[in-house]
Design a protein around this motif. Structure first.
Motif, PDB file in Angstrom:
ATOM      1  N   THR A   1       0.860  -1.179   0.000  1.00 13.07           N
ATOM      2  CA  THR A   1       0.000   0.000   0.000  1.00 13.07           C
ATOM      3  C   THR A   1       0.898   1.231   0.000  1.00 13.07           C
ATOM      4  O   THR A   1       2.032   1.191   0.498  1.00 13.07           O
ATOM      5  CB  THR A   1      -0.943   0.034   1.215  1.00 13.07           C
ATOM      6  OG1 THR A   1      -0.193  -0.165   2.412  1.00 13.07           O
ATOM      7  CG2 THR A   1      -2.004  -1.044   1.103  1.00 13.07           C
TER       8      THR A   1
ATOM      9  N   GLU B   1       2.912  -4.931   4.844  1.00 12.67           N
ATOM     10  CA  GLU B   1       1.959  -5.161   5.929  1.00 12.67           C
ATOM     11  C   GLU B   1       2.609  -5.012   7.294  1.00 12.67           C
ATOM     12  O   GLU B   1       1.964  -4.597   8.261  1.00 12.67           O
ATOM     13  CB  GLU B   1       1.345  -6.551   5.798  1.00 12.67           C
ATOM     14  CG  GLU B   1       0.234  -6.830   6.786  1.00 12.67           C
ATOM     15  CD  GLU B   1      -0.458  -8.153   6.533  1.00 12.67           C
ATOM     16  OE1 GLU B   1      -1.424  -8.466   7.263  1.00 12.67           O
ATOM     17  OE2 GLU B   1      -0.047  -8.867   5.610  1.00 12.67           O
ATOM     18  N   SER B   2       3.896  -5.312   7.386  1.00 12.76           N
ATOM     19  CA  SER B   2       4.606  -5.219   8.666  1.00 12.76           C
ATOM     20  C   SER B   2       5.164  -3.824   8.943  1.00 12.76           C
ATOM     21  O   SER B   2       5.807  -3.597   9.964  1.00 12.76           O
ATOM     22  CB  SER B   2       5.752  -6.231   8.702  1.00 12.76           C
ATOM     23  OG  SER B   2       6.712  -5.945   7.691  1.00 12.76           O
ATOM     24  N   GLY B   3       4.918  -2.878   8.024  1.00  9.11           N
ATOM     25  CA  GLY B   3       5.379  -1.512   8.227  1.00  9.11           C
ATOM     26  C   GLY B   3       6.752  -1.211   7.671  1.00  9.11           C
ATOM     27  O   GLY B   3       7.326  -0.156   7.959  1.00  9.11           O
TER      28      GLY B   3
ATOM     29  N   GLY C   1       0.296   5.763  12.576  1.00  7.63           N
ATOM     30  CA  GLY C   1       1.607   5.213  12.288  1.00  7.63           C
ATOM     31  C   GLY C   1       2.377   4.889  13.562  1.00  7.63           C
ATOM     32  O   GLY C   1       2.961   3.807  13.690  1.00  7.63           O
TER      33      GLY C   1
ATOM     34  N   ARG D   1       0.721   1.847  15.344  1.00  8.37           N
ATOM     35  CA  ARG D   1       0.918   0.545  14.722  1.00  8.37           C
ATOM     36  C   ARG D   1       2.388   0.120  14.689  1.00  8.37           C
ATOM     37  O   ARG D   1       2.698  -1.056  14.877  1.00  8.37           O
ATOM     38  CB  ARG D   1       0.364   0.581  13.299  1.00  8.37           C
ATOM     39  CG  ARG D   1      -1.140   0.636  13.224  1.00  8.37           C
ATOM     40  CD  ARG D   1      -1.752  -0.742  13.410  1.00  8.37           C
ATOM     41  NE  ARG D   1      -1.497  -1.553  12.214  1.00  8.37           N
ATOM     42  CZ  ARG D   1      -1.039  -2.800  12.253  1.00  8.37           C
ATOM     43  NH1 ARG D   1      -0.779  -3.399  13.390  1.00  8.37           N
ATOM     44  NH2 ARG D   1      -0.825  -3.467  11.121  1.00  8.37           N
TER      45      ARG D   1
ATOM     46  N   LEU E   1       3.402   6.099   6.824  1.00  7.10           N
ATOM     47  CA  LEU E   1       3.173   4.754   7.354  1.00  7.10           C
ATOM     48  C   LEU E   1       1.736   4.594   7.850  1.00  7.10           C
ATOM     49  O   LEU E   1       1.080   3.582   7.579  1.00  7.10           O
ATOM     50  CB  LEU E   1       4.146   4.469   8.498  1.00  7.10           C
ATOM     51  CG  LEU E   1       5.532   3.967   8.115  1.00  7.10           C
ATOM     52  CD1 LEU E   1       6.471   4.011   9.306  1.00  7.10           C
ATOM     53  CD2 LEU E   1       5.452   2.550   7.579  1.00  7.10           C
TER      54      LEU E   1
ATOM     55  N   ASP F   1      -1.162   2.174   6.189  1.00  4.63           N
ATOM     56  CA  ASP F   1      -1.772   1.100   6.976  1.00  4.63           C
ATOM     57  C   ASP F   1      -3.286   1.265   7.060  1.00  4.63           C
ATOM     58  O   ASP F   1      -4.028   0.269   7.031  1.00  4.63           O
ATOM     59  CB  ASP F   1      -1.162   1.077   8.380  1.00  4.63           C
ATOM     60  CG  ASP F   1      -1.490  -0.201   9.127  1.00  4.63           C
ATOM     61  OD1 ASP F   1      -1.075  -1.285   8.658  1.00  4.63           O
ATOM     62  OD2 ASP F   1      -2.170  -0.136  10.156  1.00  4.63           O
TER      63      ASP F   1
ATOM     64  N   ARG G   1      -4.673  -0.090   3.916  1.00  5.27           N
ATOM     65  CA  ARG G   1      -4.660  -1.561   3.925  1.00  5.27           C
ATOM     66  C   ARG G   1      -5.828  -2.099   4.750  1.00  5.27           C
ATOM     67  O   ARG G   1      -6.507  -3.046   4.377  1.00  5.27           O
ATOM     68  CB  ARG G   1      -3.340  -2.076   4.489  1.00  5.27           C
ATOM     69  CG  ARG G   1      -3.195  -3.590   4.428  1.00  5.27           C
ATOM     70  CD  ARG G   1      -1.888  -4.030   5.052  1.00  5.27           C
ATOM     71  NE  ARG G   1      -0.726  -3.494   4.359  1.00  5.27           N
ATOM     72  CZ  ARG G   1      -0.202  -4.031   3.249  1.00  5.27           C
ATOM     73  NH1 ARG G   1      -0.750  -5.097   2.726  1.00  5.27           N
ATOM     74  NH2 ARG G   1       0.854  -3.477   2.696  1.00  5.27           N
ATOM     75  N   HIS G   2      -6.060  -1.475   5.909  1.00  9.49           N
ATOM     76  CA  HIS G   2      -7.145  -1.941   6.771  1.00  9.49           C
ATOM     77  C   HIS G   2      -8.500  -1.769   6.096  1.00  9.49           C
ATOM     78  O   HIS G   2      -9.373  -2.646   6.201  1.00  9.49           O
ATOM     79  CB  HIS G   2      -7.114  -1.194   8.095  1.00  9.49           C
ATOM     80  CG  HIS G   2      -6.174  -1.772   9.095  1.00  9.49           C
ATOM     81  ND1 HIS G   2      -6.573  -2.497  10.192  1.00  9.49           N
ATOM     82  CD2 HIS G   2      -4.820  -1.759   9.173  1.00  9.49           C
ATOM     83  CE1 HIS G   2      -5.537  -2.910  10.877  1.00  9.49           C
ATOM     84  NE2 HIS G   2      -4.443  -2.458  10.276  1.00  9.49           N
TER      85      HIS G   2
END
Length: 297
Positions: A4, A21-23, A116, A119, A287, A291, A294-295
């Protein structure tokens, strides 16, 4: 690996990041923000940033945009932005989605940066968090039980514009006595100009000058008093402090916690949250925006 994109639309630059996905940030791009540009000019710069990231990373699922201003409750339009006078009820996502063919999410920049940190940064172990950004102004955001608090019209979390002092200093928002006028970089400069004209108050404070340190202790006092109201309203586990003034975090954070406990009083002092400095700096907005996209996707 599906990515993303997070795009942070600032007054001077548009910062983009491709995020896993893990940042993890696996690609970056920066475009200059058109000075005094029209809506179309700003959109062109955003599209250019997205295109630059996609040119080497084509497997992009969605885009999160972080913008300074009041985001409408539909999270597709900008109701008002001080940075961009042409953005008034601006249907930003409708046009950008048409131009890029990507699904998008729009979020206030302070909310995105707070997400950011929540997460991937200083708030990663928290369940509920208040974030406050101390720069030339003051931004704020609230996360309660894992959810951003946006409010009925998308304007929740404006901690900097809670009134601290009745009939206090006039604020750019039109009110008087807003917290922003007592805990921002501008407030430090105002105090320093009265007692240390022409001096670098930060460097003097680092060198141990008591007058300069006093400026930061006074900021901490006001900050703790203002955040006591946040503690009463949402009972956060953690307060994350970021922004340019947070470079001096160690000079004022302890005072802020003391002042918060004092302001809460013996009965409520147990509500005093932990404090932490933000860890993501300029990456927090991209970030968080990525995220959130993505969510939603």
């Amino acid at each position: 690996m599906t990515l993303t994109l997070g795009i942070d639309i600032g007054a001077t630059s548009i910062k983009g990041a491709a995020v896993t996905e893990s940042g993890e940030v696996v690609g970056r791009d920066v475009q200059p923000t058109p000075s005094a540009g029209s809506s179309a000019d700003i959109e062109d710069a955003i599209v250019a940033c997205i295109a630059a990231l996609r040119s080497s990373l084509p497997d992009v699922s969605s885009v999160g945009l972080a913008a300074a201003g009041w985001i409408g409750p539909d999270r597709r339009s900008v109701v008002f932005s001080a940075n961009f006078p042409s953005w008034r009820q601006e249907p930003l996502l409708d046009r950008l989605e048409q131009r890029t063919g990507l699904a998008m999410v729009l979020e206030n920049d302070a909310n995105a940066a707070a997400w950011g940190e929540y997460r991937f940064g200083a708030g990663a172990a928290a369940t509920s968090m208040a974030a406050i950004t101390l720069g030339s102004g003051v931004g704020g955001a609230l996360i309660v039980n894992g959810e951003l608090v946006r409010g009925h019209q998308g304007a929740a979390g404006e901690i900097g514009h809670s009134v601290m002092i009745t009939d206090g200093y006039p604020c750019a928002c039109g009110r008087h006595g807003c917290m922003e006028n007592y805990v921002s970089g501008r407030s430090i400069n105002r105090r320093a100009a009265a007692i240390l004209p022409g001096a670098d108050v930060y460097e003097l404070a680092r060198a141990g000058d008591e007058r300069a340190l006093g400026c930061y202790l006074e900021l901490g006092d006001y900050l703790g008093r203002g955040l006591a109201n946040v503690a009463m309203l949402v009972n956060p586990q953690l307060v994350v402090i970021s922004g340019g003034v947070s470079d001096a975090y160690d000079l004022f954070a302890e005072q802020a916690q003391r002042s918060m406990r004092s302001e809460l009083g013996a009965y409520w002092a147990g509500l005093t949250p932990e404090f932490a400095a933000g860890t993501l700096a300029a990456d927090a907005g991209p970030l968080g925006a990525a995220d959130l996209a993505r969510h939603q996707a």
